[in-house]
Motif scaffolding. Structure first.
Motif, PDB file in Angstrom:
ATOM      1  N   SER A 127       0.810  -1.215   0.000  1.00  0.00           N
ATOM      2  CA  SER A 127       0.000   0.000   0.000  1.00  0.00           C
ATOM      3  C   SER A 127       0.845   1.267   0.000  1.00  0.00           C
ATOM      4  N   VAL A 128       0.156   2.369  -0.246  1.00  0.00           N
ATOM      5  CA  VAL A 128       0.760   3.702  -0.205  1.00  0.00           C
ATOM      6  C   VAL A 128      -0.129   4.589   0.663  1.00  0.00           C
ATOM      7  N   VAL A 129       0.512   5.362   1.546  1.00  0.00           N
ATOM      8  CA  VAL A 129      -0.231   6.332   2.349  1.00  0.00           C
ATOM      9  C   VAL A 129       0.191   7.726   1.892  1.00  0.00           C
ATOM     10  N   ILE A 130      -0.796   8.562   1.618  1.00  0.00           N
ATOM     11  CA  ILE A 130      -0.529   9.945   1.231  1.00  0.00           C
ATOM     12  C   ILE A 130      -0.654  10.802   2.475  1.00  0.00           C
ATOM     13  N   THR A 131       0.472  11.313   2.940  1.00  0.00           N
ATOM     14  CA  THR A 131       0.490  12.119   4.160  1.00  0.00           C
ATOM     15  C   THR A 131       0.164  13.568   3.829  1.00  0.00           C
ATOM     16  N   HIS A 132      -0.326  14.289   4.843  1.00  0.00           N
ATOM     17  CA  HIS A 132      -0.764  15.685   4.637  1.00  0.00           C
ATOM     18  C   HIS A 132      -1.756  15.745   3.472  1.00  0.00           C
ATOM     19  N   TYR A 133      -2.667  14.784   3.471  1.00  0.00           N
ATOM     20  CA  TYR A 133      -3.543  14.586   2.315  1.00  0.00           C
ATOM     21  C   TYR A 133      -4.383  15.812   1.985  1.00  0.00           C
ATOM     22  N   SER A 134      -4.508  16.063   0.688  1.00  0.00           N
ATOM     23  CA  SER A 134      -5.420  17.086   0.169  1.00  0.00           C
ATOM     24  C   SER A 134      -5.962  16.574  -1.162  1.00  0.00           C
ATOM     25  N   GLU A 135      -7.150  17.015  -1.531  1.00  0.00           N
ATOM     26  CA  GLU A 135      -7.784  16.511  -2.758  1.00  0.00           C
ATOM     27  C   GLU A 135      -7.426  17.378  -3.965  1.00  0.00           C
ATOM     28  N   GLN A 136      -6.147  17.667  -4.112  1.00  0.00           N
ATOM     29  CA  GLN A 136      -5.714  18.446  -5.271  1.00  0.00           C
ATOM     30  C   GLN A 136      -5.535  17.529  -6.472  1.00  0.00           C
ATOM     31  N   LYS A 137      -5.625  18.099  -7.644  1.00  0.00           N
ATOM     32  CA  LYS A 137      -5.662  17.300  -8.881  1.00  0.00           C
ATOM     33  C   LYS A 137      -4.483  16.343  -9.024  1.00  0.00           C
ATOM     34  N   PRO A 138      -3.219  16.795  -8.838  1.00  0.00           N
ATOM     35  CA  PRO A 138      -2.098  15.856  -8.998  1.00  0.00           C
ATOM     36  C   PRO A 138      -2.153  14.706  -7.992  1.00  0.00           C
ATOM     37  N   VAL A 139      -2.665  14.989  -6.797  1.00  0.00           N
ATOM     38  CA  VAL A 139      -2.771  13.946  -5.770  1.00  0.00           C
ATOM     39  C   VAL A 139      -3.796  12.901  -6.195  1.00  0.00           C
ATOM     40  N   LEU A 140      -4.943  13.355  -6.695  1.00  0.00           N
ATOM     41  CA  LEU A 140      -5.985  12.440  -7.140  1.00  0.00           C
ATOM     42  C   LEU A 140      -5.521  11.619  -8.340  1.00  0.00           C
ATOM     43  N   GLN A 141      -4.728  12.236  -9.224  1.00  0.00           N
ATOM     44  CA  GLN A 141      -4.192  11.512 -10.383  1.00  0.00           C
ATOM     45  C   GLN A 141      -3.260  10.388  -9.932  1.00  0.00           C
ATOM     46  N   LEU A 142      -2.415  10.686  -8.947  1.00  0.00           N
ATOM     47  CA  LEU A 142      -1.504   9.665  -8.442  1.00  0.00           C
ATOM     48  C   LEU A 142      -2.284   8.526  -7.786  1.00  0.00           C
TER      49      LEU A 142
END
Length: 503
Positions: A127-142
């Motif tokens: 798995s991968v955990v996205i820290t300091h998560y935000s729903e910005q476009k590049p984050v959602l693409q990843l």
């Protein structure tokens, strides 16, 4: 042309390279894995934070001759049945398109490269955990890319007043707000594509969640540097500081370890500063902390595997000077590196080295002075140097490389390894079609032409067969060379430095 030059007994021609071994890699694989298994024996599950590079660890290979760049991969393979790997990546690094300097790719691309490489090595990345998560476009693409790779993706959030407000952190509004990462193996390796990915916070969040589920989970760190049981100013530890000037890490005596055991241990500032907070977290979770110092948290058997300390000392001194030259060139090209340069000068003073410590430096400078043009020197064997200068056709690095191959193959200098029938079309392509005026053949051009020449020229074949002998060679250029040329030299195993000059 080749010279013999007095040299400290460090490099020796040994088979196909110039390396003299200072580190026992087989012993390291054995005792480091044993130590990790010993640590996990105290818990139901161990979260092991993996510091530094997972593979292509060239710094480790340079300062500990005998250490292999992919040693961590091999160690993880030793523990394959007991581990799974979780990656942490900071949403801010995704959004800001942070670049991983060694590969020139952004953190998101580097993360995917790491995951695919580990899977090819038959290692389980769960798995991968996205820290300091935000729903910005590049984050959602990843997130979509990772899901297509069959990975579970989790979100961890910014916690106000982290890491000082322990009461908030250890609550449903702190770690409790983070996704719980489902894991199945007794050892969970938590890694990242680079610094600041949130690996430690991910581990601590998991400890909180595991405790709430009745699981006795532990935490430890797997890092190589600084080496806790080498002296503070040992060149191997100084080389670590030299490698981290970008984040200004500082080696320090661990005051908690000294107080608890009366023994000096080396750690670095960030871990020492964070320990009181971490210790409070451990007490909140377990009722008491199993660790008396940040050094206690680590699993590091590097010193026990150093079999020739003088070799590692020499290699580390070379690395410190090499880092210094790199910063000088960065300052010359980009500016803004004066603080880092001052730090390296301080470390060089402690290590007792100067710019001229690299024996290839005065050789290259003398060649440039004699020929009034750019020059490169390569140490091809202990105390034996070959030089090359810029000519009407060849760049200085290309010239030096050709001369080195000739010298190693004992080919007469008057013999042409590359036919003019190959050189002329390359020059015409560059000048006529690519509009590169005054173009000189570069290292890549020469290697390509040399490989083509092997079809009709036995001497070219003989010369190419010498390339493995340049592994661990030292080189210096009197002018800055392109990153492409640097990369080719590095791929050949040649550690090259440059003067901060374009003339």
């Amino acid at each position: 042309m080749a010279w013999n030059f007095p040299r400290l007994n460090y490099y020796n021609t040994m088979g196909d390279n110039l390396q003299k071994i200072g580190f026992d890699k087989d012993k390291y694989l054995k005792i480091q894995s044993e130590k990790i298994l010993e640590r996990v024996g105290s818990f139901d599950k161990l979260y092991l934070e993996l510091g530094g590079k997972i593979f292509e660890d060239m710094h480790g290979a340079r300062v500990l001759p005998g250490f292999e760049p992919d040693m961590k991969i091999k160690l993880l393979q030793e523990l394959r049945k007991k581990i799974e790997i979780v990656f942490a990546i900071n949403a801010a690094d995704i959004q800001q398109n942070r670049i991983q300097s060694d590969r020139g790719t952004n953190y998101a691309e580097h993360l995917i490269h790491l995951i695919k490489t580990l899977k090819q090595k038959d290692l389980y990345v769960s798995s991968v955990v996205i820290t300091h998560y935000s729903e910005q476009k590049p984050v959602l693409q990843l997130k979509r890319q990772l899901s297509k790779l069959g990975l579970n993706v989790y979100n961890h959030y910014v916690i106000p007043e982290y890491p000082t407000n322990i009461e908030l952190i250890m609550s449903d509004s702190g770690f409790g707000k983070n996704d719980y990462i489902e894991t199945i193996k007794p050892i969970v390796i938590v890694a990242g594509p680079g610094s600041g990915s949130g690996k430690m916070a991910t581990c601590m969040s998991q400890l909180y969640h595991e405790f709430k589920r009745g699981v006795k989970a532990g935490y430890s760190k797997f890092e190589k540097f600084p080496v806790w049981n080498l002296p503070l100013n040992h060149p191997v530890n100084l080389a670590y500081e030299a490698a981290t000037t970008n984040i200004m890490d500082k080696n320090m005596i661990d005051p908690f370890h000294l107080e608890a055991y009366g023994v000096s241990a080396v750690n670095y500032n960030r871990d020492i500063e964070a320990f009181p907070v971490l210790n409070d977290m451990f007490k909140q979770i377990w009722g008491e902390s199993p660790y008396k110092s940040p050094t206690d948290m680590g699993v590091n058997m590097i010193k026990e595997c150093i079999i020739n300390e003088n070799v590692c000392i020499e290699a580390s001194k070379q690395e410190i000077v090499r880092r210094y030259y790199k910063l000088l060139c960065n300052e010359y090209i980009y500016g803004g590196f004066k603080k880092e340069i001052q730090k390296l000068e301080f470390l060089m003073n402690i290590a007792g080295v100067t710019k001229e410590y690299r024996a290839v430096v005065p050789i290259a400078k003398q060649k440039a002075k004699d020929t009034k043009t750019a020059a490169v020197a390569i140490e091809i064997a202990e105390g034996k140097f070959v030089t090359g200068k810029a000519t009407e056709l060849l760049s200085a690095p290309a010239s030096a490389l050709l001369n080195a191959l000739k010298e190693l193959a004992q080919i007469n200098d008057s013999i042409d390894l590359i036919s003019p029938n190959l050189i002329v079309p390359i020059m015409e392509l560059q000048s006529k079609y690519l509009k590169n005026k005054n173009y000189l053949l570069q290292v890549y051009d020469v290697l390509l032409a040399l490989s083509i020449s092997t079809a009709t020229n036995e001497m070219a074949t003989l010369a190419l067969e010498q390339l493995p002998k340049l592994n661990f060679a030292q080189a210096h250029s009197t002018t800055i060379i392109s990153q492409k040329v640097v990369s080719i030299f590095q791929n050949l195993g040649i550690a090259i430095t440059c003067e901060p000059s374009n003339k």
